[in-house]
Design an enzyme around this catalytic site. Structure first.
Site, PDB file in Angstrom:
ATOM      1  N   VAL A  95       0.907  -1.158   0.000  1.00 43.23           N
ATOM      2  CA  VAL A  95       0.000   0.000   0.000  1.00 43.23           C
ATOM      3  C   VAL A  95       0.941   1.201   0.000  1.00 43.23           C
ATOM      4  CG1 VAL A  95      -1.797   1.250   1.247  1.00 43.23           C
ATOM      5  CG2 VAL A  95      -1.816  -1.262   1.217  1.00 43.23           C
ATOM      6  N   PRO A  96       1.089   1.846  -1.169  1.00 46.38           N
ATOM      7  CA  PRO A  96       2.262   2.694  -1.447  1.00 46.38           C
ATOM      8  C   PRO A  96       2.237   4.102  -0.861  1.00 46.38           C
ATOM      9  CG  PRO A  96       0.810   2.659  -3.343  1.00 46.38           C
ATOM     10  CD  PRO A  96       0.203   1.732  -2.329  1.00 46.38           C
ATOM     11  N   CYS A  97       2.339   4.212   0.465  1.00 50.33           N
ATOM     12  CA  CYS A  97       2.377   5.537   1.079  1.00 50.33           C
ATOM     13  C   CYS A  97       3.649   6.298   0.706  1.00 50.33           C
ATOM     14  CB  CYS A  97       2.210   5.437   2.588  1.00 50.33           C
ATOM     15  SG  CYS A  97       3.375   4.335   3.397  1.00 50.33           S
ATOM     16  N   HIS A  98       4.651   5.584   0.163  1.00 50.11           N
ATOM     17  CA  HIS A  98       5.858   6.288  -0.291  1.00 50.11           C
ATOM     18  C   HIS A  98       5.557   7.214  -1.472  1.00 50.11           C
ATOM     19  CE1 HIS A  98       5.695   2.551  -2.696  1.00 50.11           C
ATOM     20  NE2 HIS A  98       6.218   3.279  -3.668  1.00 50.11           N
TER      21      HIS A  98
END
Length: 200
Positions: free
Chosen positions: A168-171
Protein backbone atom coordinates in the site's frame (compact mmCIF):
# COMPACT_ATOMS: atom_id res chain seq x y z
CA UNK A 1 21.74 -33.60 34.21
CA UNK A 2 21.22 -29.85 33.64
CA UNK A 3 19.78 -28.32 30.47
CA UNK A 4 23.21 -27.09 29.26
CA UNK A 5 24.60 -30.60 29.86
CA UNK A 6 21.76 -32.10 27.82
CA UNK A 7 22.37 -29.64 25.00
CA UNK A 8 26.09 -30.46 25.01
CA UNK A 9 25.42 -34.21 25.11
CA UNK A 10 22.76 -34.16 22.38
CA UNK A 11 23.59 -31.34 19.96
CA UNK A 12 20.84 -30.46 17.50
CA UNK A 13 21.68 -29.71 13.90
CA UNK A 14 20.27 -26.47 12.45
CA UNK A 15 18.73 -28.48 9.61
CA UNK A 16 16.84 -30.58 12.15
CA UNK A 17 15.51 -27.44 13.85
CA UNK A 18 14.45 -25.98 10.50
CA UNK A 19 12.65 -29.19 9.54
CA UNK A 20 10.96 -29.36 12.94
CA UNK A 21 9.84 -25.77 12.68
CA UNK A 22 8.50 -26.36 9.17
CA UNK A 23 6.49 -29.38 10.40
CA UNK A 24 5.14 -27.34 13.31
CA UNK A 25 4.03 -24.51 11.00
CA UNK A 26 2.40 -26.95 8.57
CA UNK A 27 0.59 -28.76 11.37
CA UNK A 28 -0.59 -25.52 12.99
CA UNK A 29 -1.95 -24.27 9.66
CA UNK A 30 -3.67 -27.59 8.89
CA UNK A 31 -5.37 -27.60 12.31
CA UNK A 32 -6.48 -23.95 12.09
CA UNK A 33 -4.13 -22.92 14.88
CA UNK A 34 -2.06 -20.45 12.87
CA UNK A 35 -3.67 -17.03 13.07
CA UNK A 36 -0.65 -14.96 11.99
CA UNK A 37 2.20 -16.31 9.84
CA UNK A 38 5.35 -14.27 9.40
CA UNK A 39 8.74 -14.26 7.74
CA UNK A 40 11.50 -11.78 7.00
CA UNK A 41 12.86 -10.95 3.57
CA UNK A 42 15.77 -8.87 2.32
CA UNK A 43 15.07 -5.88 0.09
CA UNK A 44 16.76 -2.73 -1.25
CA UNK A 45 15.21 -0.85 1.70
CA UNK A 46 16.50 -3.33 4.28
CA UNK A 47 14.98 -6.35 5.93
CA UNK A 48 11.19 -6.44 5.87
CA UNK A 49 8.97 -8.46 8.16
CA UNK A 50 5.89 -9.78 6.34
CA UNK A 51 2.87 -11.10 8.23
CA UNK A 52 -0.36 -12.60 6.98
CA UNK A 53 -3.60 -13.94 8.39
CA UNK A 54 -5.92 -16.35 6.58
CA UNK A 55 -7.60 -13.20 5.18
CA UNK A 56 -4.43 -11.81 3.59
CA UNK A 57 -1.27 -9.78 4.07
CA UNK A 58 -1.73 -7.79 7.26
CA UNK A 59 1.68 -6.26 7.97
CA UNK A 60 4.88 -5.19 6.27
CA UNK A 61 7.37 -3.78 8.77
CA UNK A 62 10.74 -2.12 8.38
CA UNK A 63 13.70 -3.27 10.47
CA UNK A 64 13.67 0.05 12.35
CA UNK A 65 10.29 -0.88 13.82
CA UNK A 66 11.86 -3.83 15.66
CA UNK A 67 10.85 -7.43 15.02
CA UNK A 68 9.90 -8.13 18.63
CA UNK A 69 7.80 -4.96 18.82
CA UNK A 70 5.93 -5.80 15.63
CA UNK A 71 5.32 -9.43 16.64
CA UNK A 72 4.03 -8.28 20.03
CA UNK A 73 1.70 -5.80 18.30
CA UNK A 74 0.36 -8.61 16.10
CA UNK A 75 -0.13 -10.86 19.13
CA UNK A 76 -1.92 -8.08 21.03
CA UNK A 77 -4.12 -6.82 18.20
CA UNK A 78 -4.87 -10.00 16.25
CA UNK A 79 -3.99 -13.22 18.10
CA UNK A 80 -1.21 -14.66 20.25
CA UNK A 81 -1.01 -17.57 17.79
CA UNK A 82 1.83 -16.03 15.76
CA UNK A 83 4.38 -18.32 14.13
CA UNK A 84 7.24 -18.05 11.66
CA UNK A 85 5.76 -19.83 8.64
CA UNK A 86 7.66 -18.64 5.55
CA UNK A 87 5.75 -20.78 3.06
CA UNK A 88 2.52 -18.96 3.92
CA UNK A 89 4.12 -15.79 2.56
CA UNK A 90 5.71 -17.19 -0.60
CA UNK A 91 3.32 -15.33 -2.92
CA UNK A 92 3.89 -12.00 -1.19
CA UNK A 93 7.65 -12.59 -1.20
CA UNK A 94 7.66 -13.38 -4.93
CA UNK A 95 5.64 -10.28 -5.77
CA UNK A 96 7.88 -8.06 -3.64
CA UNK A 97 10.95 -9.51 -5.36
CA UNK A 98 9.36 -8.76 -8.74
CA UNK A 99 8.53 -5.23 -7.60
CA UNK A 100 12.04 -4.53 -6.34
CA UNK A 101 13.55 -5.73 -9.63
CA UNK A 102 11.21 -3.47 -11.61
CA UNK A 103 9.15 -6.33 -13.09
CA UNK A 104 5.93 -5.74 -11.12
CA UNK A 105 3.99 -2.49 -11.12
CA UNK A 106 0.89 -3.66 -9.26
CA UNK A 107 0.48 -6.08 -6.36
CA UNK A 108 -2.11 -8.82 -6.70
CA UNK A 109 -2.43 -9.91 -3.08
CA UNK A 110 -5.32 -10.35 -0.68
CA UNK A 111 -4.98 -7.75 2.07
CA UNK A 112 -6.22 -7.88 5.65
CA UNK A 113 -7.05 -4.26 6.54
CA UNK A 114 -7.90 -4.83 10.21
CA UNK A 115 -4.94 -2.83 11.57
CA UNK A 116 -6.34 0.41 10.16
CA UNK A 117 -9.85 1.75 10.67
CA UNK A 118 -12.07 4.75 10.07
CA UNK A 119 -10.69 7.59 7.97
CA UNK A 120 -7.19 6.06 8.01
CA UNK A 121 -8.56 2.93 6.39
CA UNK A 122 -10.39 5.01 3.77
CA UNK A 123 -7.20 6.92 2.95
CA UNK A 124 -5.11 3.75 2.58
CA UNK A 125 -7.68 2.06 0.35
CA UNK A 126 -7.71 5.11 -1.94
CA UNK A 127 -3.94 5.15 -1.92
CA UNK A 128 -3.86 1.51 -3.00
CA UNK A 129 -6.13 2.17 -5.98
CA UNK A 130 -5.78 5.84 -6.97
CA UNK A 131 -2.03 6.56 -6.97
CA UNK A 132 -0.42 4.32 -9.55
CA UNK A 133 3.10 3.05 -10.00
CA UNK A 134 5.58 5.80 -10.93
CA UNK A 135 3.17 8.55 -9.88
CA UNK A 136 2.97 10.66 -6.76
CA UNK A 137 0.20 12.59 -5.06
CA UNK A 138 0.26 15.29 -2.42
CA UNK A 139 -1.24 14.78 1.01
CA UNK A 140 -3.88 17.33 -0.01
CA UNK A 141 -4.75 15.40 -3.19
CA UNK A 142 -5.11 12.21 -1.20
CA UNK A 143 -7.43 14.02 1.23
CA UNK A 144 -9.54 14.96 -1.80
CA UNK A 145 -9.59 11.33 -2.99
CA UNK A 146 -10.73 10.28 0.48
CA UNK A 147 -13.59 12.78 0.42
CA UNK A 148 -12.32 15.22 3.06
CA UNK A 149 -10.17 17.96 1.46
CA UNK A 150 -9.44 19.61 4.82
CA UNK A 151 -8.05 16.45 6.42
CA UNK A 152 -4.47 16.86 5.22
CA UNK A 153 -2.98 16.15 8.66
CA UNK A 154 -5.15 13.08 9.06
CA UNK A 155 -3.87 11.82 5.71
CA UNK A 156 -0.32 12.28 7.00
CA UNK A 157 -1.21 10.25 10.08
CA UNK A 158 -2.78 7.53 7.93
CA UNK A 159 0.41 7.28 5.87
CA UNK A 160 2.62 7.32 8.96
CA UNK A 161 0.66 4.45 10.51
CA UNK A 162 0.19 2.42 7.32
CA UNK A 163 0.52 -1.23 8.41
CA UNK A 164 1.26 -2.47 4.88
CA UNK A 165 3.84 -0.06 3.40
CA UNK A 166 5.35 -0.72 -0.04
CA UNK A 167 2.33 -2.85 -1.01
CA UNK A 168 0.00 0.00 0.00
CA UNK A 169 2.26 2.69 -1.45
CA UNK A 170 2.38 5.54 1.08
CA UNK A 171 5.86 6.29 -0.29
CA UNK A 172 4.05 7.87 -3.29
CA UNK A 173 2.58 10.61 -1.09
CA UNK A 174 4.71 13.74 -1.02
CA UNK A 175 4.36 17.31 0.19
CA UNK A 176 2.69 19.95 -1.97
CA UNK A 177 6.05 21.69 -2.47
CA UNK A 178 7.47 18.53 -4.06
CA UNK A 179 9.67 17.47 -1.13
CA UNK A 180 9.30 13.84 -0.15
CA UNK A 181 8.21 14.31 3.47
CA UNK A 182 8.47 11.75 6.25
CA UNK A 183 8.34 7.98 5.95
CA UNK A 184 8.21 5.17 8.50
CA UNK A 185 11.09 3.39 6.76
CA UNK A 186 13.12 6.62 6.73
CA UNK A 187 13.70 9.21 3.99
CA UNK A 188 16.38 7.10 2.27
CA UNK A 189 13.95 4.19 1.89
CA UNK A 190 11.27 6.51 0.52
CA UNK A 191 13.70 7.98 -2.00
CA UNK A 192 14.83 4.47 -3.01
CA UNK A 193 11.23 3.41 -3.70
CA UNK A 194 10.41 6.57 -5.64
CA UNK A 195 13.59 6.28 -7.71
CA UNK A 196 12.91 2.60 -8.39
CA UNK A 197 9.48 3.44 -9.79
CA UNK A 198 10.70 6.41 -11.80
CA UNK A 199 13.47 4.37 -13.41
CA UNK A 200 11.55 1.18 -14.24
Amino acid sequence: MTAPDLIAAYPVDDRDLTALHRRLATSAAAEGLLDVAYRTVDSPVGALLLAATPVGLVRVAFAAEGTDTVLQELADRISPRVLAAPAALDRATTQLDEYFTGHRHHFDLDLDWRLSSGFRNTVLRHLATDVGYGHTASYRALADFAGNPKAVRAVGTACATNPIPVVVPCHRVIRSDGTIGNYLGGPAAKRTLLDLEQNS
